[in-house]
Write an enzyme that holds these catalytic residues in place. Structure first.
Site, PDB file in Angstrom:
ATOM      1  N   HIS A 145      11.826   2.045   6.412  1.00 39.95           N
ATOM      2  CA  HIS A 145      11.626   0.610   6.177  1.00 39.95           C
ATOM      3  C   HIS A 145      12.112  -0.172   7.404  1.00 39.95           C
ATOM      4  O   HIS A 145      13.274  -0.099   7.771  1.00 39.95           O
ATOM      5  CB  HIS A 145      12.411   0.170   4.935  1.00 39.95           C
ATOM      6  N   HIS A 167      -3.581   7.207   4.101  1.00 37.46           N
ATOM      7  CA  HIS A 167      -3.914   5.920   3.485  1.00 37.46           C
ATOM      8  C   HIS A 167      -5.087   5.269   4.213  1.00 37.46           C
ATOM      9  O   HIS A 167      -5.126   5.212   5.441  1.00 37.46           O
ATOM     10  CB  HIS A 167      -2.691   4.996   3.543  1.00 37.46           C
ATOM     11  N   HIS A 202      -3.496  20.012   5.441  1.00 36.19           N
ATOM     12  CA  HIS A 202      -4.343  18.850   5.185  1.00 36.19           C
ATOM     13  C   HIS A 202      -3.530  17.564   5.344  1.00 36.19           C
ATOM     14  O   HIS A 202      -2.362  17.521   4.964  1.00 36.19           O
ATOM     15  CB  HIS A 202      -4.932  18.896   3.775  1.00 36.19           C
ATOM     16  N   CYS A 229       0.807  -1.230   0.000  1.00 32.65           N
ATOM     17  CA  CYS A 229       0.000   0.000   0.000  1.00 32.65           C
ATOM     18  C   CYS A 229       0.838   1.278   0.000  1.00 32.65           C
ATOM     19  O   CYS A 229       0.302   2.365  -0.204  1.00 32.65           O
ATOM     20  CB  CYS A 229      -0.929  -0.003   1.217  1.00 32.65           C
ATOM     21  N   ASN A 270     -10.369   0.043   0.772  1.00 34.22           N
ATOM     22  CA  ASN A 270      -8.913   0.139   0.713  1.00 34.22           C
ATOM     23  C   ASN A 270      -8.473  -0.288  -0.683  1.00 34.22           C
ATOM     24  O   ASN A 270      -8.467  -1.478  -1.003  1.00 34.22           O
ATOM     25  CB  ASN A 270      -8.287  -0.759   1.784  1.00 34.22           C
ATOM     26  N   HIS A 325     -15.171   4.493   3.257  1.00 34.54           N
ATOM     27  CA  HIS A 325     -16.593   4.143   3.172  1.00 34.54           C
ATOM     28  C   HIS A 325     -17.048   3.978   1.724  1.00 34.54           C
ATOM     29  O   HIS A 325     -17.757   3.025   1.392  1.00 34.54           O
ATOM     30  CB  HIS A 325     -17.425   5.222   3.863  1.00 34.54           C
TER      31      HIS A 325
END
Length: 465
Positions: A248, A339, A335, A169, A372, A368
């Site tokens: 990472h 994710h 803002h 992702c 994902n 919603h």
């Protein structure tokens, strides 16, 4: 003698000025701008309603009452609505036996829709693309998906191509980083970034709870993004990249094992989400924010936070025994583009950064409406902000993403002009936020809580209320 003196002293000065000009000119051409982006919206016949979701679950013969109850709890608390999209093979009833072509067709449907639209809208020919970066984590084919795009659009022979897999992702910001590196070394380039995930070959059909959870969260989607470092296109750009940080934690076993693709005991391949995932995500987030905070926040906020931490450690004043001091990211960021990893991820980041419901609304509404969509979810969240006319010239947007490995990547964009395009949200933005995010799964399937595991059966002809 005067001429010689002028040449002796003047030439080095002119050469120094030339070098300064070269450095400034090179710096100007190293900027990374987003020209435009196009999120993919599948057709309405691919929407996962409550009724159809129940049918898909019933088709899995490996599930029993305990798994049904688990899924009911997971779906009810997921934050996902009834208008998300699934691959075509699920509607054909073939999720247990997808073909190779299912994955390819799913991607090509997205490619031809989003890439066509973003190129046409910006009057850019495929032959003008200098760099192509494609990130699809869980579908590897030969020729590559990037090669398929090049063949379909007949792109140039000298195009720079990067086909990224396995990044999960967080792949969008990894792709941005790759493009940024090219832009730092080459002038006047246009890049196309394509990000999505292929769900067709990765729909889990077993009964391992840690793996079946992915079916509740991941949905079809994707995004095509045009980027450039051309100064001639600067006035058309939407965003300018200011900072990018990648962390990472693959060296930590707990983080590495928190989110992996593997086989279950019956040999079914799925995506395992471990109980340690929230801890791994928090740890990666904290380390990432430690790096990016000094780059994007004003000095006064960094000093305030440092003093508060020092006073806390020294147990001075009113800080003794009180809550841990928190840094205020809103002092340098307007803002937060987060994710949509799930309701728990959104809640967790909101708590860690002390964000308001207004700040979290774009991520919650995207989860919603679209679920994902893996690495492309950031762009749906950004699209929500734009459709709601939140993005004004000069605003700063912080993107945060998480991915298997375990990774946490972040970047800061500056908005270059007022943005108000409805994009993928244009047909439904007026309905968001809805009065309630409660989905009807509990109402439809709440009767499962009263069933006896020893006598429970679901008849083949069962019709969902």
């Amino acid at each position: 003698m005067d001429l010689i003196s002028i040449l002796f002293y003047g030439l080095p000065l002119f050469y120094l000025l030339y070098l300064i000009w070269k450095i400034i000119d090179r710096k100007r051409h190293q900027n990374c701008y987003i020209l435009d982006y196009e999120c993919h919206k599948p057709t309405d016949d691919r929407m996962l309603s409550t009724k159809f979701s129940g049918e898909v679950i019933r088709r899995n013969k490996h599930l029993g009452l305990h798994e049904y109850k688990f899924l009911l709890k997971a779906i009810v608390s997921s934050g996902i609505g009834e208008q998300t999209y699934a691959p075509q093979m699920v509607f054909d009833g073939r999720e247990a036996c997808p073909t190779y072509e299912d994955g390819i067709l799913e991607m090509e449907e997205f490619f031809h829709d989003s890439i066509d639209k973003v190129l046409k809208r910006n009057k850019i020919s495929p032959s003008e693309i200098d760099v192509l970066v494609v990130n699809i984590s869980m579908l590897a084919c030969m020729p590559s998906l990037a090669a398929r795009i090049i063949n379909y659009y007949k792109m140039r022979e000298d195009i720079k191509v990067y086909n990224i897999t396995g990044m999960g992702c967080s792949a969008s910001l990894i792709s941005i980083n790759a493009i940024q590196s090219v832009f730092k070394n080459e002038k006047n380039k246009v890049a196309l970034m394509v990000t999505s995930e292929s769900l067709s070959p990765n729909w889990y059909t077993g009964n391992d709870r840690s793996m079946i959870l992915a079916n509740c969260l991941f949905r079809s989607g994707g995004c095509a993004i045009l980027l450039t470092n051309k100064l001639s296109l600067k006035n058309k750009a939407m965003f300018k990249l200011k900072q990018l940080v990648r962390v990472h934690h693959g060296a930590k076993d707990e983080s590495y094992d928190s989110c992996v693709q593997r086989e279950d005991n019956q040999g079914n391949i799925g995506f395992h989400l471990d109980k340690t995932l929230p801890k791994a995500a928090t740890r990666a987030l904290v380390d990432n924010l430690k790096q990016i905070a000094p780059l994007i926040l004003p000095i006064r906020e960094l000093l305030r936070y440092a003093i508060a931490i020092f006073m806390k450690k020294m147990n001075w004043g009113s800080t003794k025994g009180g809550p841990k001091p928190m840094i205020n990211f809103k002092t340098g960021v307007d803002h937060i583009c987060l994710h949509t990893g799930g309701k728990a991820v959104i809640d967790g980041v909101g708590a860690n950064l002390n964000l308001s419901e207004y700040d979290l609304e774009p991520a919650r509404m995207t989860l919603h409406r679209f679920g994902n969509t893996s690495a492309s979810s950031l762009w749906y969240v950004l699209g929500y902000m734009e459709a709601k006319k939140r993005l004004k010239k000069g605003d700063k947007v912080l993107m945060l993403s998480f991915g298997a490995g375990f990774k946490c990547n972040s970047c800061l964009w500056e908005v270059l002009r007022d943005l108000d395009n409805g994009n993928v949200w244009k047909d439904c933005i007026d309905n968001y936020p809805p009065n309630t995010l409660v989905n009807p799964f509990l109402e439809k399937f709440g009767w499962l809580h009263d069933e006896d595991p020893d006598t429970f059966t679901v008849p083949d002809d069962y019709v969902i209320p």
